[in-house]
Design an enzyme around this catalytic site. Structure first.
Site, PDB file in Angstrom:
ATOM      1  N   LYS A  52      -7.260   1.323  -4.623  1.00  0.00           N
ATOM      2  CA  LYS A  52      -5.931   1.930  -4.639  1.00  0.00           C
ATOM      3  C   LYS A  52      -5.669   2.397  -6.062  1.00  0.00           C
ATOM      4  CE  LYS A  52      -1.530  -0.372  -4.472  1.00  0.00           C
ATOM      5  NZ  LYS A  52      -0.687  -1.307  -3.712  1.00  0.00           N
ATOM      6  N   LYS A  64      -3.401   3.449  -8.953  1.00  0.00           N
ATOM      7  CA  LYS A  64      -1.993   3.314  -9.358  1.00  0.00           C
ATOM      8  C   LYS A  64      -1.579   4.592 -10.086  1.00  0.00           C
ATOM      9  CE  LYS A  64       0.199  -0.165  -9.012  1.00  0.00           C
ATOM     10  NZ  LYS A  64       1.114  -0.566  -7.903  1.00  0.00           N
ATOM     11  N   ASP A 121      -1.047   4.668  -4.860  1.00  0.00           N
ATOM     12  CA  ASP A 121       0.288   4.072  -4.869  1.00  0.00           C
ATOM     13  C   ASP A 121       1.104   4.794  -5.935  1.00  0.00           C
ATOM     14  OD1 ASP A 121       2.568   2.579  -4.749  1.00  0.00           O
ATOM     15  OD2 ASP A 121       1.628   0.661  -5.296  1.00  0.00           O
ATOM     16  N   GLU A 143       0.838   5.344  -0.612  1.00  0.00           N
ATOM     17  CA  GLU A 143       1.826   4.269  -0.686  1.00  0.00           C
ATOM     18  C   GLU A 143       3.048   4.730  -1.474  1.00  0.00           C
ATOM     19  OE1 GLU A 143       0.165   0.463  -1.662  1.00  0.00           O
ATOM     20  OE2 GLU A 143       2.065  -0.340  -2.385  1.00  0.00           O
ATOM     21  N   ASP A 183       6.227   0.319   0.762  1.00  0.00           N
ATOM     22  CA  ASP A 183       6.270  -0.928  -0.022  1.00  0.00           C
ATOM     23  C   ASP A 183       7.713  -1.181  -0.483  1.00  0.00           C
ATOM     24  OD1 ASP A 183       5.834  -3.120  -1.591  1.00  0.00           O
ATOM     25  OD2 ASP A 183       4.475  -2.173  -3.010  1.00  0.00           O
ATOM     26  N   LYS A 195       5.340  -8.712   1.285  1.00  0.00           N
ATOM     27  CA  LYS A 195       5.262  -9.509   0.063  1.00  0.00           C
ATOM     28  C   LYS A 195       6.341 -10.583   0.161  1.00  0.00           C
ATOM     29  CE  LYS A 195       3.826  -5.621  -2.868  1.00  0.00           C
ATOM     30  NZ  LYS A 195       4.163  -4.730  -3.966  1.00  0.00           N
ATOM     31  N   GLU A 248      -4.213  -6.747  -1.233  1.00  0.00           N
ATOM     32  CA  GLU A 248      -4.503  -6.512  -2.656  1.00  0.00           C
ATOM     33  C   GLU A 248      -4.294  -7.794  -3.465  1.00  0.00           C
ATOM     34  OE1 GLU A 248      -1.668  -3.630  -4.157  1.00  0.00           O
ATOM     35  OE2 GLU A 248       0.003  -4.713  -3.273  1.00  0.00           O
TER      36      GLU A 248
HETATM   37 MN    MN Z   1       3.120  -0.821  -4.145  1.00  0.00          MN
END
Ligand code: MN
Length: 374
Positions: A167, A169, A199, A225, A250, A274, A328
Site C-alpha cells: 500500500k 502512502k 492510501d 483507500e 478508512d 480499527k 496492515e
Molecule cells: Mn488509511
C-alpha cells in the site's frame, strides 16, 4: 458470579524506534510513541492494553500525551473498584465521563479483554466467538517516499515472504507529483509480481480524485483507500463503482453510525476496521457486523501498534467471517525492537493469531524501562 475488581491503572508513554522514516499525509516519524495501559485487579490479575496514534494527533485528535492525561485524570478514578469482567458496563461509564477519546478507550478495553482472557484461560479470539481463520494476508504500507528505498524495502519483504501486497502512502505532495511517484512505484512493484493499493489519507477533494484516480488505476493500482475527506460519504459514494479499482473506506468509517450509511449510500467496497478509531474491539466487531449485513468485506487496519494492539486486531480479524481483505498489522516487524517477549508472527505473507490467554503477549520489563519516556 466471578468478578475482578480493578485495583490500579497505570498509563506509560514509551517511544520505540522504527527501522526507517514513515511518511503520512500530515506528518513524518522515525519513532513510534505508544501509550501502554496496565490494569491490575485486587486478585492480582494484570491486563495490558495499547493506545497508539499514527505519529501524533492528526488522525483523530488524540495523542499519547492527551490520552495519558485523560486516563490519569478522568478514566482511572472511575475504573478503580469497577469489575474488569463487565466490559460493556465499564465502557458505558467511560462514555458518560468523556465523549470521543476513542483511542484511549480502546486501550483500556484491550487491557480488560487481556484480564478476561487470563481469568477464563482463553485467547481473545475465543472470547470474540472463535476462529474463522488462523491468519490474515499482509498488506505492507510503503511510506519512505523515495522510490529506490521503497522498492528495496518491497524486494526484501517479497524475498522473505513477509508481504506480497503493498500500500503506497500518499497525500504529502501536490497531487501531480504524488500520482507520478505512486505510478512509478506501482509499476516497479507490479513488475516484481506484487499487488498494489494506495492510501490517500483524505488529502484530496472530489474533483482531484476524479482527475487522478484513473491515471493510477491505468498504472495497475487495484484498491484506492480514502481518497477524500472522511466526512464526505457522498463523494466517496460517487467514486465507488465508477472505476475498476475497489474503494476502501478508512477515515469514513469510525462509528457505527458511519457504518450504517453503507446501506443508504454504498460509499465503499470495503471497510478498514480499527479498534482505536472506533473506541474498542467490541465497537469494531459491531461495525464488521453492519458490513457483513451489507455484503461488505473488512480490512484489519492499524495505527502501527506494537504486538499488544496488533494481537488484539489480528484476533478480531481472525474471528470475523468477513475480514477477508487482509491486514496492515505490521508493527511487530516495522518497529526496530518489540516491547513484548513474544511478538505477533508474520510469515508466509500472513500475520498469525496468538493462542495464549487474553492477548497472548508478555510485556518486556527491560524494554519498558529502556523506552519509557522520562
Ligand atoms: Mn488509511
Amino acid at each position: 458470579m466471578s468478578s475482578e475488581l480493578i485495583e490500579s491503572v497505570e498509563s506509560i508513554i514509551v517511544d520505540v524506534p522504527i527501522k526507517r522514516v514513515h511518511k503520512f499525509s500530515a506528518t513524518s516519524i522515525t519513532t513510534q510513541a505508544i501509550l501502554l495501559i496496565r490494569i491490575r485487579t485486587r486478585n492480582g490479575v494484570v491486563g495490558i492494553g495499547e493506545s497508539t496514534t499514527p505519529g501524533g494527533p492528526w488522525w483523530l485528535g488524540e495523542s499519547v500525551e492527551s490520552m495519558k492525561l485523560m486516563i490519569d485524570s478522568y478514566f482511572s478514578p472511575a475504573l478503580i473498584g469497577s469489575d474488569a469482567l463487565q466490559i460493556p458496563e465499564v465502557l458505558r461509564k467511560l462514555n458518560k465521563i468523556a465523549a470521543l477519546n476513542s483511542f484511549a478507550k480502546a486501550g483500556i478495553e484491550m487491557a480488560l479483554f487481556d484480564i478476561k482472557g487470563k481469568v477464563f484461560n482463553a485467547p481473545l479470539h475465543q472470547l470474540l466467538g472463535g476462529l474463522a481463520r488462523e491468519s490474515v494476508k499482509t498488506c505492507w504500507p510503503l511510506a519512505i517516499g523515495d522510490i529506490d528505498r521503497d522498492v528495496a524495502e518491497a524486494e526484501h519483504l517479497l524475498s522473505e515472504n513477509l508481504a506480497q501486497e503493498f500500500k503506497i502512502k500518499m497525500g504529502y505532495r501536490e497531487p501531480k507529483e504524488d500520482v507520478a511517484f505512486a505510478c512509478s512505484l506501482a509499476s516497479a512493484l507490479l513488475s516484481r509480481g506484487a499487488t498494489v493499493r494506495v492510501d490517500i489519507n483524505q488529502a484530496w477533494d472530489e474533483g482531484t480524485a476524479h482527475r487522478w484516480l484513473p491515471v493510477m488505476i491505468d498504472a495497475g493500482v487495484s484498491v484506492i483507500e480514502q481518497p477524500v475527506q472522511g466526512w464526505n460519504h457522498e463523494a466517496m459514494a460517487r467514486i465507488t463503482g465508477k472505476y475498476s479499482a475497489q474503494v476502501l473506506a478508512d477515515e469514513s468509517v469510525c462509528t457505527l453510525q458511519d457504518a450504517l450509511k453503507i446501506g443508504s449510500l454504498r460509499f465503499a467496497d470495503a471497510f478498514a476496521l480499527k479498534a482505536m478509531k472506533s473506541g474498542g474491539i467490541l465497537a469494531a466487531q459491531k461495525i464488521a457486523g453492519i458490513a457483513e449485513a451489507a455484503g461488505v468485506p473488512c480490512f484489519a487496519g492499524c495505527f502501527l501498534e506494537a504486538s499488544i494492539g496488533s494481537s488484539a486486531m489480528v484476533s478480531l480479524a481472525c474471528a470475523l467471517p468477513n475480514a477477508t481483505y487482509g491486514s496492515e498489522q505490521i508493527g511487530p516487524i516495522w518497529l526496530k525492537e518489540e516491547i513484548v517477549e513474544d511478538p505477533v508472527e508474520i510469515r508466509d505473507n500472513r500475520i498469525w493469531v496468538k493462542h495464549g490467554p487474553g492477548l497472548g503477549v508478555t510485556l518486556s520489563e527491560e524494554k519498558l524501562q529502556r523506552f519509557r519516556r522520562r
